[in-house]
Design an enzyme around this catalytic site. Structure first.
Site, PDB file in Angstrom:
ATOM      1  CG  ASP A  27      26.341 -30.761 -12.375  1.00 28.79           C
ATOM      2  OD1 ASP A  27      25.673 -29.783 -11.909  1.00 28.79           O
ATOM      3  OD2 ASP A  27      27.465 -31.009 -11.613  1.00 28.79           O
ATOM      4  CG  HIS A  57       1.262   0.188   3.174  1.00 31.58           C
ATOM      5  ND1 HIS A  57       0.981   0.306   1.964  1.00 31.58           N
ATOM      6  CD2 HIS A  57       0.610   1.026   3.971  1.00 31.58           C
ATOM      7  CE1 HIS A  57       0.010   1.334   1.977  1.00 31.58           C
ATOM      8  NE2 HIS A  57      -0.240   1.993   2.945  1.00 31.58           N
ATOM      9  CE  LYS A  68      -7.189  -1.375   1.291  1.00 37.24           C
ATOM     10  NZ  LYS A  68      -7.684  -0.172   0.722  1.00 37.24           N
TER      11      LYS A  68
HETATM   12  N1  COA Z   1      -3.006  -4.312   6.103  1.00 41.68           N
HETATM   13  C1  COA Z   1      -4.312  -3.984   5.715  1.00 41.68           C
HETATM   14  N2  COA Z   1      -4.520  -2.775   5.244  1.00 41.68           N
HETATM   15  C2  COA Z   1      -3.697  -1.909   5.368  1.00 41.68           C
HETATM   16  C3  COA Z   1      -2.459  -2.009   6.107  1.00 41.68           C
HETATM   17  C4  COA Z   1      -2.260  -3.229   6.411  1.00 41.68           C
HETATM   18  N3  COA Z   1      -1.176  -3.647   7.107  1.00 41.68           N
HETATM   19  N4  COA Z   1      -1.736  -1.131   6.054  1.00 41.68           N
HETATM   20  C5  COA Z   1      -2.745  -0.017   5.526  1.00 41.68           C
HETATM   21  N5  COA Z   1      -3.935  -0.687   5.226  1.00 41.68           N
HETATM   22  C6  COA Z   1      -4.930  -0.005   4.550  1.00 41.68           C
HETATM   23  C7  COA Z   1      -5.606   1.367   5.237  1.00 41.68           C
HETATM   24  O1  COA Z   1      -6.396   0.864   6.085  1.00 41.68           O
HETATM   25  C8  COA Z   1      -5.774   2.292   4.256  1.00 41.68           C
HETATM   26  O2  COA Z   1      -7.029   1.663   3.667  1.00 41.68           O
HETATM   27  P1  COA Z   1      -8.506   2.513   3.728  1.00 41.68           P
HETATM   28  O3  COA Z   1      -8.104   3.929   2.891  1.00 41.68           O
HETATM   29  O4  COA Z   1      -9.385   1.784   3.085  1.00 41.68           O
HETATM   30  O5  COA Z   1      -8.704   2.692   5.071  1.00 41.68           O
HETATM   31  C9  COA Z   1      -4.989   2.093   2.889  1.00 41.68           C
HETATM   32  O6  COA Z   1      -4.524   0.584   3.191  1.00 41.68           O
HETATM   33  C10 COA Z   1      -3.670   2.868   2.955  1.00 41.68           C
HETATM   34  O7  COA Z   1      -2.982   3.108   3.974  1.00 41.68           O
HETATM   35  P2  COA Z   1      -2.204   4.050   4.565  1.00 41.68           P
HETATM   36  O8  COA Z   1      -2.898   5.320   4.670  1.00 41.68           O
HETATM   37  O9  COA Z   1      -1.179   4.296   3.520  1.00 41.68           O
HETATM   38  O10 COA Z   1      -1.601   3.520   5.757  1.00 41.68           O
HETATM   39  P3  COA Z   1      -1.815   3.826   7.375  1.00 41.68           P
HETATM   40  O11 COA Z   1      -1.297   5.300   7.798  1.00 41.68           O
HETATM   41  O12 COA Z   1      -3.522   3.799   7.450  1.00 41.68           O
HETATM   42  O13 COA Z   1      -1.145   2.870   8.094  1.00 41.68           O
HETATM   43  C11 COA Z   1       0.752   1.716   8.976  1.00 41.68           C
HETATM   44  C12 COA Z   1       0.438   2.890   8.114  1.00 41.68           C
HETATM   45  C13 COA Z   1       2.259   1.403   9.137  1.00 41.68           C
HETATM   46  C14 COA Z   1       0.424   1.982  10.401  1.00 41.68           C
HETATM   47  C15 COA Z   1       0.155   0.183   8.650  1.00 41.68           C
HETATM   48  O14 COA Z   1       0.401  -0.139   7.045  1.00 41.68           O
HETATM   49  C16 COA Z   1       0.092  -0.669   9.218  1.00 41.68           C
HETATM   50  O15 COA Z   1      -0.609  -1.039  10.371  1.00 41.68           O
HETATM   51  N6  COA Z   1       1.110  -1.855   9.192  1.00 41.68           N
HETATM   52  C17 COA Z   1       1.019  -2.991   9.834  1.00 41.68           C
HETATM   53  C18 COA Z   1       2.048  -2.717  10.995  1.00 41.68           C
HETATM   54  C19 COA Z   1       2.023  -4.025  11.754  1.00 41.68           C
HETATM   55  O16 COA Z   1       1.155  -5.022  12.033  1.00 41.68           O
HETATM   56  N7  COA Z   1       3.369  -4.335  12.439  1.00 41.68           N
HETATM   57  C20 COA Z   1       3.610  -5.449  13.332  1.00 41.68           C
HETATM   58  C21 COA Z   1       4.357  -6.233  12.418  1.00 41.68           C
HETATM   59  S1  COA Z   1       6.118  -5.585  11.953  1.00 41.68           S
END
Ligand code: COA
Ligand code: MG
Length: 298
Positions: free
Chosen positions: A275, A228, A25
């Site tokens: 300045d 996100h 993604k």
């Molecule tokens: N990077 C890339 N793509 C992401 C993403 C991220 N950080 N977070 C969500 N997406 C994608 C999902 O895969 C989904 O795409 P899809 O429908 O094509 O599969 C879309 O964006 C919408 O996602 P959503 O359903 O709103 O979120 P989620 O419930 O799948 O995930 C989290 C929520 C918080 C778990 C997720 O955003 C995440 O993993 N974030 C990063 C967490 C991380 O790395 N933490 C460590 C550092 S603090």
């Protein structure tokens, strides 16, 4: 992008290293940098899967202009060495080292990178380091850490772990982390390093994110981490000079030139004194605008 213009590094988007879907993604998002996480975003029993998934994704997907970073487990953890050795083939832009508390930890990573680069015949000193400061010790020792090694290109500030470490209570206003946040920006910028602000955990509150990102930019932060996709455009925009800012900076620099030529240092523009420090700030803003304009589009 020309070889001489550095890339802008406004938003760093985290994704769990064991999620091929999220890694893929990321290649569709307009984001300056991605960080594939091996640390707290990955469950303990998924660490090896994550290492393999990251290498596979970084080698097979086209990330285009997006910088590819990997977050390791902390330098003193038993996972650190395996994280590094297992992912080095992915040839990332660099590694994010979390929970840094001493220059020694940065040096440890740098020395290992040197050995690994040498073994592969890659140019020495090529792979960069970002140090994530997110404990009381890390914040206090920021000035030493900032000078630890030439591979270090920036300091990142981690508010959530810091609050946990200190027993501070997180509030919306964030005064409990204000001093530490200012300190990291101050130290980073004093050493001409990138200053990357903490993640914003409320995924629904994009207005709150924009306000917080703006405050960070006002403090001197050059970018911010995201967790996100929907946070990405907000952060990329906040850390980009607006058209108005660019116009104002151009006018200021031109007026300054004209006054210099006429032999005047400080002068008044639109009722405000101008300045040298303001001219330097305007020049930096124009340089950033140029970097952003020079970056190839998705
Ligand atoms: N990077 C890339 N793509 C992401 C993403 C991220 N950080 N977070 C969500 N997406 C994608 C999902 O895969 C989904 O795409 P899809 O429908 O094509 O599969 C879309 O964006 C919408 O996602 P959503 O359903 O709103 O979120 P989620 O419930 O799948 O995930 C989290 C929520 C918080 C778990 C997720 O955003 C995440 O993993 N974030 C990063 C967490 C991380 O790395 N933490 C460590 C550092 S603090
Ligand atoms: Mg953390």
């Amino acid at each position: 992008m020309s070889a001489t213009t550095p890339s802008p590094r406004r938003c760093f988007l985290f994704m769990p290293g064991d999620s091929p879907r999220k890694l893929e993604k990321a290649t569709t998002l307009d984001v300056d940098a991605v960080i594939a996480d091996l640390e707290d975003g990955v469950a303990q029993e998924r660490k090896q899967v994550a290492r393999e998934t990251v290498v596979q994704a970084f080698q097979s997907l086209d990330f285009g202009y997006r910088e590819r970073w990997i977050r390791l487990n902390p330098a003193d953890s038993p996972l650190f060495l395996d994280d590094l050795v297992a992912t080095f083939a992915a040839r990332p832009q660099g590694y994010v080292l979390p929970k840094v508390e001493s220059p020694r930890q940065v040096l440890r990573l740098s020395h290992m990178l040197q050995v690994l680069e040498h073994a592969r015949g890659w140019p020495a000193g090529h792979i960069q380091i970002l140090a994530l400061l997110e404990t009381g010790q890390g914040i206090l020792r920021a000035p030493e850490i900032a000078k630890a090694d030439p591979r270090l290109v920036g300091l990142m500030f981690g508010a959530e772990d810091l609050a946990g470490d200190l027993g501070a209570r997180r509030t919306r206003e964030g005064w409990e982390i204000f001093h530490a946040r200012s300190h990291v920006a101050l130290v980073a910028r004093a050493h001409e390093l990138l200053a990357i602000d903490t993640v914003f955990v409320d995924l629904e509150d994009l207005e709150g994110l924009a306000a917080e990102a703006q405050r960070a930019r006002n403090l001197g932060y050059t970018g911010k981490m995201a967790i996100h996709p929907r946070q990405v455009p907000v952060i990329q925009a906040t850390f980009s000079p607006t058209e108005e800012e660019i116009q104002a900076a151009r006018r200021l620099v031109e007026a300054f030139q004209a006054h210099q030529n006429a032999g005047t240092g400080a002068f008044v523009l639109d009722g405000r004194m101008v300045d040298m420090p303001m001219v330097r700030a305007a020049q930096k803003l124009l340089a950033l605008a140029e970097q952003i304009a020079g970056r190839s589009t998705p």
